[in-house]
Design a protein around this motif. Structure first.
Motif, PDB file in Angstrom:
ATOM      1  N   MET A  59       3.853 -50.854 104.181  1.00 26.43           N
ATOM      2  CA  MET A  59       3.631 -49.725 103.283  1.00 26.43           C
ATOM      3  C   MET A  59       2.167 -49.563 102.871  1.00 26.43           C
ATOM      4  N   ASP A  60       1.261 -50.092 103.679  1.00 25.10           N
ATOM      5  CA  ASP A  60      -0.158 -50.085 103.326  1.00 25.10           C
ATOM      6  C   ASP A  60      -0.716 -48.685 103.062  1.00 25.10           C
ATOM      7  N   ASN A  61      -0.179 -47.699 103.730  1.00 20.60           N
ATOM      8  CA  ASN A  61      -0.690 -46.334 103.577  1.00 20.60           C
ATOM      9  C   ASN A  61       0.158 -45.487 102.633  1.00 20.60           C
ATOM     10  N   HIS A  62       1.007 -46.139 101.875  1.00 18.44           N
ATOM     11  CA  HIS A  62       1.875 -45.395 100.968  1.00 18.44           C
ATOM     12  C   HIS A  62       1.046 -44.685  99.899  1.00 18.44           C
ATOM     13  N   HIS A 100       7.827 -63.435  94.113  1.00 19.15           N
ATOM     14  CA  HIS A 100       9.182 -63.931  94.355  1.00 19.15           C
ATOM     15  C   HIS A 100      10.213 -62.956  93.800  1.00 19.15           C
ATOM     16  N   ARG A 101       9.816 -61.712  93.719  1.00 12.81           N
ATOM     17  CA  ARG A 101      10.747 -60.658  93.324  1.00 12.81           C
ATOM     18  C   ARG A 101      10.737 -59.557  94.382  1.00 12.81           C
ATOM     19  N   ILE A 102      11.807 -58.799  94.392  1.00 10.37           N
ATOM     20  CA  ILE A 102      11.953 -57.701  95.343  1.00 10.37           C
ATOM     21  C   ILE A 102      11.957 -56.411  94.532  1.00 10.37           C
ATOM     22  N   TYR A 103      11.269 -55.413  95.040  1.00 11.25           N
ATOM     23  CA  TYR A 103      11.011 -54.201  94.276  1.00 11.25           C
ATOM     24  C   TYR A 103      11.674 -52.989  94.934  1.00 11.25           C
ATOM     25  N   ARG A 104      11.721 -51.879  94.151  1.00  9.74           N
ATOM     26  CA  ARG A 104      12.315 -50.659  94.674  1.00  9.74           C
ATOM     27  C   ARG A 104      11.870 -49.482  93.814  1.00  9.74           C
ATOM     28  N   TYR A 130      17.063 -64.792 103.712  1.00  7.37           N
ATOM     29  CA  TYR A 130      17.617 -63.907 104.739  1.00  7.37           C
ATOM     30  C   TYR A 130      16.578 -62.968 105.345  1.00  7.37           C
ATOM     31  N   PHE A 131      15.325 -63.096 104.910  1.00  9.44           N
ATOM     32  CA  PHE A 131      14.275 -62.237 105.434  1.00  9.44           C
ATOM     33  C   PHE A 131      13.543 -62.943 106.571  1.00  9.44           C
ATOM     34  N   ASP A 132      13.244 -62.201 107.619  1.00 10.10           N
ATOM     35  CA  ASP A 132      12.520 -62.770 108.758  1.00 10.10           C
ATOM     36  C   ASP A 132      11.087 -63.104 108.353  1.00 10.10           C
ATOM     37  N   LYS A 133      10.595 -64.212 108.874  1.00 11.42           N
ATOM     38  CA  LYS A 133       9.260 -64.676 108.486  1.00 11.42           C
ATOM     39  C   LYS A 133       8.148 -64.114 109.371  1.00 11.42           C
ATOM     40  N   GLU A 134       8.474 -63.739 110.595  1.00 11.37           N
ATOM     41  CA  GLU A 134       7.433 -63.225 111.481  1.00 11.37           C
ATOM     42  C   GLU A 134       7.085 -61.780 111.111  1.00 11.37           C
ATOM     43  N   ARG A 135       5.946 -61.331 111.582  1.00  9.36           N
ATOM     44  CA  ARG A 135       5.513 -59.963 111.298  1.00  9.36           C
ATOM     45  C   ARG A 135       6.488 -58.970 111.933  1.00  9.36           C
ATOM     46  N   GLN A 136       6.794 -57.911 111.175  1.00 10.33           N
ATOM     47  CA  GLN A 136       7.706 -56.876 111.640  1.00 10.33           C
ATOM     48  C   GLN A 136       6.913 -55.679 112.184  1.00 10.33           C
ATOM     49  N   PRO A 137       7.580 -54.745 112.860  1.00  6.52           N
ATOM     50  CA  PRO A 137       6.885 -53.547 113.360  1.00  6.52           C
ATOM     51  C   PRO A 137       6.156 -52.809 112.234  1.00  6.52           C
ATOM     52  N   ASP A 142       5.542 -59.944 102.130  1.00  5.13           N
ATOM     53  CA  ASP A 142       5.717 -61.041 103.084  1.00  5.13           C
ATOM     54  C   ASP A 142       4.345 -61.662 103.322  1.00  5.13           C
ATOM     55  N   ASP A 143       4.168 -62.439 104.370  1.00  2.00           N
ATOM     56  CA  ASP A 143       2.896 -63.131 104.591  1.00  2.00           C
ATOM     57  C   ASP A 143       1.802 -62.207 105.108  1.00  2.00           C
ATOM     58  N   PHE A 144       2.133 -60.925 105.295  1.00  2.00           N
ATOM     59  CA  PHE A 144       1.167 -60.016 105.904  1.00  2.00           C
ATOM     60  C   PHE A 144       0.798 -58.848 104.983  1.00  2.00           C
ATOM     61  N   SER A 145       1.744 -58.336 104.255  1.00  4.95           N
ATOM     62  CA  SER A 145       1.493 -57.223 103.340  1.00  4.95           C
ATOM     63  C   SER A 145       2.784 -56.904 102.598  1.00  4.95           C
ATOM     64  N   ILE A 146       2.837 -55.724 102.009  1.00  6.89           N
ATOM     65  CA  ILE A 146       4.068 -55.248 101.367  1.00  6.89           C
ATOM     66  C   ILE A 146       4.882 -54.518 102.429  1.00  6.89           C
ATOM     67  N   ARG A 147       6.139 -54.883 102.542  1.00  7.43           N
ATOM     68  CA  ARG A 147       6.964 -54.205 103.546  1.00  7.43           C
ATOM     69  C   ARG A 147       8.382 -53.977 103.043  1.00  7.43           C
ATOM     70  N   LYS A 148       9.039 -52.983 103.657  1.00 13.45           N
ATOM     71  CA  LYS A 148      10.439 -52.694 103.370  1.00 13.45           C
ATOM     72  C   LYS A 148      11.328 -53.718 104.089  1.00 13.45           C
TER      73      LYS A 148
END
Length: 211
Positions: free
Chosen positions: A47-50, A64-68, A35-42, A101-107
Motif C-alpha cells: 500500500m506504499d502509494n495509497h 503487532h496489530r492488524i488495521y483496517r 497464518y500470514f506468509d513471511k515472504e514478500r507478496q506480489p 510485514d518485513d517489507f512494508s504495509i500490505r493487505k
C-alpha cells in the motif's frame, strides 16, 4: 480473528435440546500473524502509494496489530487478533485488513484470509472468481472449525435417536465402494457434503453447476 457471532441450535425433540452442549471454549494457540506468509507478496498487496499513506504510517504505531479502514477512518484490532473479515472486503470501500510485514504495509491475501476462517490451504476457490469476489466469499463465510464442532455435537446427540445417518468415516467407506458407479457416486457426494434433500438434487439442471 475477532468475529463475534451468535450460534443457535434447535431440535424439535426437547430431549435432544437437553442433551446438546456447545463445544467448550478453547485457548488460542496462535495469533493471526502465525497464518500470514513471511515472504514478500506480489506488489498489488502493498500500500506504499495509497492516498492515505502518511495517515496510515502515523496511526500504525504498533506492529503487532492488524488495521483496517472503517466508515470513520482507520481502526486497529486487538493485539495479534485480526479484525472481523467482512463481505465488504470485496467492495470499493477498502475493508481488507492490513499490517506491517518485513517489507512494508500490505493487505492480507485471499489465502491468509481463508486461513483465518479455518479453510485449509488445499481448499481451492473457483478459478473464474476475481480477487475481490474471493474476498467477498470469505467475508460471507462462517468460521469452519467452529461450525464443524457444533455440527459434531449435534450429530452426537442425534445419532440413533430418530435420524439414522452416517458419520464421516462411515460415509467415506461407502463412497469408496461407489466410485465405480459415477452417476451414483456423484449423486451421493452432493447429498452428503452439500446437505441436499433428494428432491433438491433431482431438481438440479446443468445450468446450476458453475465449473
Amino acid at each position: 480473528q475477532q468475529r463475534n457471532r451468535i450460534y443457535m441450535v434447535a431440535f424439535k425433540d426437547k430431549e435432544l435440546c437437553d442433551k446438546f452442549q456447545f463445544p467448550e471454549e478453547r485457548e488460542l494457540k496462535h495469533d493471526a500473524f502465525y497464518y500470514f506468509d513471511k515472504e514478500r507478496q506480489p506488489d498489488n498487496y502493498y500500500m506504499d502509494n495509497h492516498r492515505m499513506w502518511d495517515d496510515m504510517v502515523a496511526f500504525m504505531t504498533d506492529r503487532h496489530r492488524i488495521y483496517r479502514f472503517t466508515d470513520w477512518g482507520l481502526s486497529k484490532g486487538r493485539d495479534g487478533i485480526c479484525p472481523t473479515l467482512l463481505a465488504a472486503m470485496g467492495s470499493p470501500y477498502e475493508r481488507i485488513p492490513f499490517f506491517y510485514d518485513d517489507f512494508s504495509i500490505r493487505k492480507i491475501t485471499q489465502r491468509e484470509a481463508a486461513r483465518l476462517q479455518g479453510f485449509p490451504d488445499t481448499f481451492e476457490f473457483p478459478l473464474k472468481k476475481t480477487p475481490k469476489q474471493v474476498y467477498k466469499q470469505i467475508g460471507n463465510s462462517v468460521c469452519v472449525p467452529i461450525v464443524k464442532e457444533i455440527a459434531d455435537q449435534m450429530m452426537k446427540v442425534m445419532k440413533n435417536k430418530y435420524v439414522d445417518f452416517w458419520m464421516k468415516d462411515e460415509y467415506l467407506k461407502f463412497a469408496e465402494v461407489m466410485m465405480d458407479k459415477p452417476r451414483s457416486y456423484y449423486a451421493f457426494e452432493m447429498l452428503y457434503w452439500c446437505g441436499l434433500r433428494l428432491g433438491e438434487m433431482l431438481a438440479l439442471t446443468p445450468a446450476d453447476f458453475n465449473f
